[in-house]
Design a protein around this motif. Sequence first.
Motif, mmCIF file in Angstrom:
data_model
loop_
_atom_site.group_PDB
_atom_site.id
_atom_site.type_symbol
_atom_site.label_atom_id
_atom_site.label_comp_id
_atom_site.label_asym_id
_atom_site.label_seq_id
_atom_site.Cartn_x
_atom_site.Cartn_y
_atom_site.Cartn_z
ATOM 1 N N MET A 1 0.838 -1.195 0.000
ATOM 2 C CA MET A 1 0.000 0.000 0.000
ATOM 3 C C MET A 1 0.874 1.246 0.000
ATOM 4 S SD MET A 1 -3.247 0.750 2.301
ATOM 5 C CE MET A 1 -4.440 1.552 1.308
ATOM 6 N N LEU A 2 0.460 2.215 -0.721
ATOM 7 C CA LEU A 2 1.194 3.475 -0.842
ATOM 8 C C LEU A 2 1.020 4.317 0.421
ATOM 9 C CD1 LEU A 2 2.830 5.242 -2.784
ATOM 10 C CD2 LEU A 2 0.679 6.172 -3.622
ATOM 11 N N GLN A 3 2.133 4.787 0.976
ATOM 12 C CA GLN A 3 2.107 5.632 2.169
ATOM 13 C C GLN A 3 2.293 7.085 1.745
ATOM 14 O OE1 GLN A 3 1.590 4.601 5.382
ATOM 15 N NE2 GLN A 3 1.192 2.592 4.496
ATOM 16 N N ILE A 4 1.251 7.871 1.864
ATOM 17 C CA ILE A 4 1.308 9.276 1.483
ATOM 18 C C ILE A 4 1.462 10.103 2.758
ATOM 19 C CG2 ILE A 4 0.111 11.176 0.367
ATOM 20 C CD1 ILE A 4 -1.383 9.023 -1.274
ATOM 21 N N PRO A 5 2.562 10.822 2.868
ATOM 22 C CA PRO A 5 2.776 11.605 4.102
ATOM 23 C C PRO A 5 1.843 12.806 4.179
ATOM 24 C CG PRO A 5 4.501 12.070 2.515
ATOM 25 C CD PRO A 5 3.651 10.978 1.916
ATOM 26 N N ASN A 6 1.448 13.130 5.367
ATOM 27 C CA ASN A 6 0.664 14.335 5.618
ATOM 28 C C ASN A 6 1.663 15.465 5.845
ATOM 29 O OD1 ASN A 6 -1.242 16.218 6.224
ATOM 30 N ND2 ASN A 6 -1.876 15.303 8.147
ATOM 31 N N ILE A 7 1.919 16.250 4.812
ATOM 32 C CA ILE A 7 2.995 17.240 4.887
ATOM 33 C C ILE A 7 2.558 18.591 5.442
ATOM 34 C CG2 ILE A 7 4.390 16.177 3.092
ATOM 35 C CD1 ILE A 7 3.228 18.224 1.117
ATOM 36 N N VAL A 8 1.265 18.840 5.448
ATOM 37 C CA VAL A 8 0.784 20.114 5.974
ATOM 38 C C VAL A 8 -0.622 19.903 6.533
ATOM 39 C CG1 VAL A 8 -0.147 20.894 3.750
ATOM 40 C CG2 VAL A 8 0.508 22.586 5.440
ATOM 41 N N THR A 9 -0.905 20.595 7.626
ATOM 42 C CA THR A 9 -2.252 20.508 8.190
ATOM 43 C C THR A 9 -3.146 21.555 7.528
ATOM 44 O OG1 THR A 9 -1.870 22.127 9.946
ATOM 45 C CG2 THR A 9 -1.324 19.799 10.436
ATOM 46 N N GLU A 10 -4.418 21.358 7.662
ATOM 47 C CA GLU A 10 -5.374 22.325 7.121
ATOM 48 C C GLU A 10 -5.170 23.691 7.782
ATOM 49 O OE1 GLU A 10 -10.180 22.797 7.035
ATOM 50 O OE2 GLU A 10 -9.363 20.800 6.647
ATOM 51 N N GLU A 11 -4.876 23.685 9.072
ATOM 52 C CA GLU A 11 -4.658 24.945 9.799
ATOM 53 C C GLU A 11 -3.419 25.675 9.280
ATOM 54 O OE1 GLU A 11 -5.175 21.966 11.397
ATOM 55 O OE2 GLU A 11 -7.254 22.352 11.983
ATOM 56 N N GLU A 12 -2.351 24.920 9.000
ATOM 57 C CA GLU A 12 -1.133 25.535 8.461
ATOM 58 C C GLU A 12 -1.399 26.147 7.092
ATOM 59 O OE1 GLU A 12 2.604 22.959 10.138
ATOM 60 O OE2 GLU A 12 1.262 21.953 8.703
ATOM 61 N N GLU A 13 -2.153 25.434 6.271
ATOM 62 C CA GLU A 13 -2.460 25.945 4.942
ATOM 63 C C GLU A 13 -3.321 27.202 5.027
ATOM 64 O OE1 GLU A 13 -2.962 23.586 1.026
ATOM 65 O OE2 GLU A 13 -4.939 23.644 1.998
ATOM 66 N N GLU A 14 -4.310 27.197 5.895
ATOM 67 C CA GLU A 14 -5.156 28.379 6.078
ATOM 68 C C GLU A 14 -4.333 29.564 6.570
ATOM 69 O OE1 GLU A 14 -8.788 28.016 8.202
ATOM 70 O OE2 GLU A 14 -9.455 26.299 6.998
ATOM 71 N N ALA A 15 -3.441 29.345 7.505
ATOM 72 C CA ALA A 15 -2.582 30.420 8.013
ATOM 73 C C ALA A 15 -1.714 30.993 6.888
ATOM 74 C CB ALA A 15 -1.705 29.911 9.153
ATOM 75 N N PHE A 16 -1.222 30.122 6.027
ATOM 76 C CA PHE A 16 -0.405 30.552 4.890
ATOM 77 C C PHE A 16 -1.216 31.455 3.957
ATOM 78 C CE2 PHE A 16 1.084 29.588 0.504
ATOM 79 C CZ PHE A 16 2.365 30.122 0.600
ATOM 80 N N PHE A 17 -2.423 31.033 3.592
ATOM 81 C CA PHE A 17 -3.261 31.837 2.702
ATOM 82 C C PHE A 17 -3.675 33.150 3.364
ATOM 83 C CE2 PHE A 17 -4.456 27.688 0.530
ATOM 84 C CZ PHE A 17 -3.675 27.945 -0.593
ATOM 85 N N ARG A 18 -3.953 33.117 4.661
ATOM 86 C CA ARG A 18 -4.316 34.354 5.370
ATOM 87 C C ARG A 18 -3.146 35.347 5.401
ATOM 88 N NH1 ARG A 18 -9.239 33.847 7.478
ATOM 89 N NH2 ARG A 18 -9.986 31.782 8.066
ATOM 90 N N MET A 19 -1.932 34.836 5.565
ATOM 91 C CA MET A 19 -0.755 35.701 5.564
ATOM 92 C C MET A 19 -0.618 36.395 4.205
ATOM 93 S SD MET A 19 3.262 34.658 5.842
ATOM 94 C CE MET A 19 3.035 33.622 4.412
ATOM 95 N N ILE A 20 -0.771 35.656 3.134
ATOM 96 C CA ILE A 20 -0.686 36.245 1.802
ATOM 97 C C ILE A 20 -1.775 37.293 1.623
ATOM 98 C CG2 ILE A 20 -0.962 35.776 -0.673
ATOM 99 C CD1 ILE A 20 0.375 33.023 -0.095
ATOM 100 N N SER A 21 -2.979 36.972 2.038
ATOM 101 C CA SER A 21 -4.089 37.922 1.914
ATOM 102 C C SER A 21 -3.819 39.209 2.686
ATOM 103 C CB SER A 21 -5.390 37.279 2.409
ATOM 104 O OG SER A 21 -5.763 36.223 1.565
ATOM 105 N N ARG A 22 -3.282 39.075 3.894
ATOM 106 C CA ARG A 22 -2.943 40.273 4.689
ATOM 107 C C ARG A 22 -1.902 41.122 3.966
ATOM 108 N NH1 ARG A 22 -3.067 36.610 8.970
ATOM 109 N NH2 ARG A 22 -0.801 36.450 8.921
ATOM 110 N N ASN A 23 -0.899 40.477 3.390
ATOM 111 C CA ASN A 23 0.146 41.215 2.684
ATOM 112 C C ASN A 23 -0.407 41.939 1.466
ATOM 113 O OD1 ASN A 23 2.267 40.608 4.440
ATOM 114 N ND2 ASN A 23 2.759 38.722 3.362
ATOM 115 N N VAL A 24 -1.275 41.280 0.727
ATOM 116 C CA VAL A 24 -1.890 41.916 -0.445
ATOM 117 C C VAL A 24 -2.715 43.121 -0.011
ATOM 118 C CG1 VAL A 24 -3.572 41.610 -2.308
ATOM 119 C CG2 VAL A 24 -1.852 39.830 -1.869
ATOM 120 N N LYS A 25 -3.506 42.952 1.027
ATOM 121 C CA LYS A 25 -4.345 44.053 1.519
ATOM 122 C C LYS A 25 -3.483 45.225 1.990
ATOM 123 C CE LYS A 25 -8.507 44.563 4.224
ATOM 124 N NZ LYS A 25 -9.464 43.812 5.042
ATOM 125 N N ARG A 26 -2.419 44.911 2.726
ATOM 126 C CA ARG A 26 -1.512 45.963 3.211
ATOM 127 C C ARG A 26 -0.896 46.727 2.044
ATOM 128 N NH1 ARG A 26 3.719 45.673 3.285
ATOM 129 N NH2 ARG A 26 3.777 43.402 3.241
#
Length: 85
Positions: A1-26
Amino acid sequence: MLQIPNIVTEEEEEAFFRMISRNVKRLRKEKKMSQLEVALSIGQKAPGFYANMENYAHGKHFNISHLFRLSKLFDVSVEELFKEA
């Protein structure tokens, strides 16, 4: 069976997108531009969709093409959009 690592959590991804959004707004506010001006400048026909991306509302976020165009519009490096403020 193929083992796919969980490389990022949903919370980490959301924080990343929010950071970009804040920078764009600024940066948009620093350039004294409206959301409509920026939306049209990067090829977005729907300013409401742009507003959702800038506010990371409803899971909407900028894609790589948007980020490239925004960096040109704001006269900053693409990396600037990824910096923690």
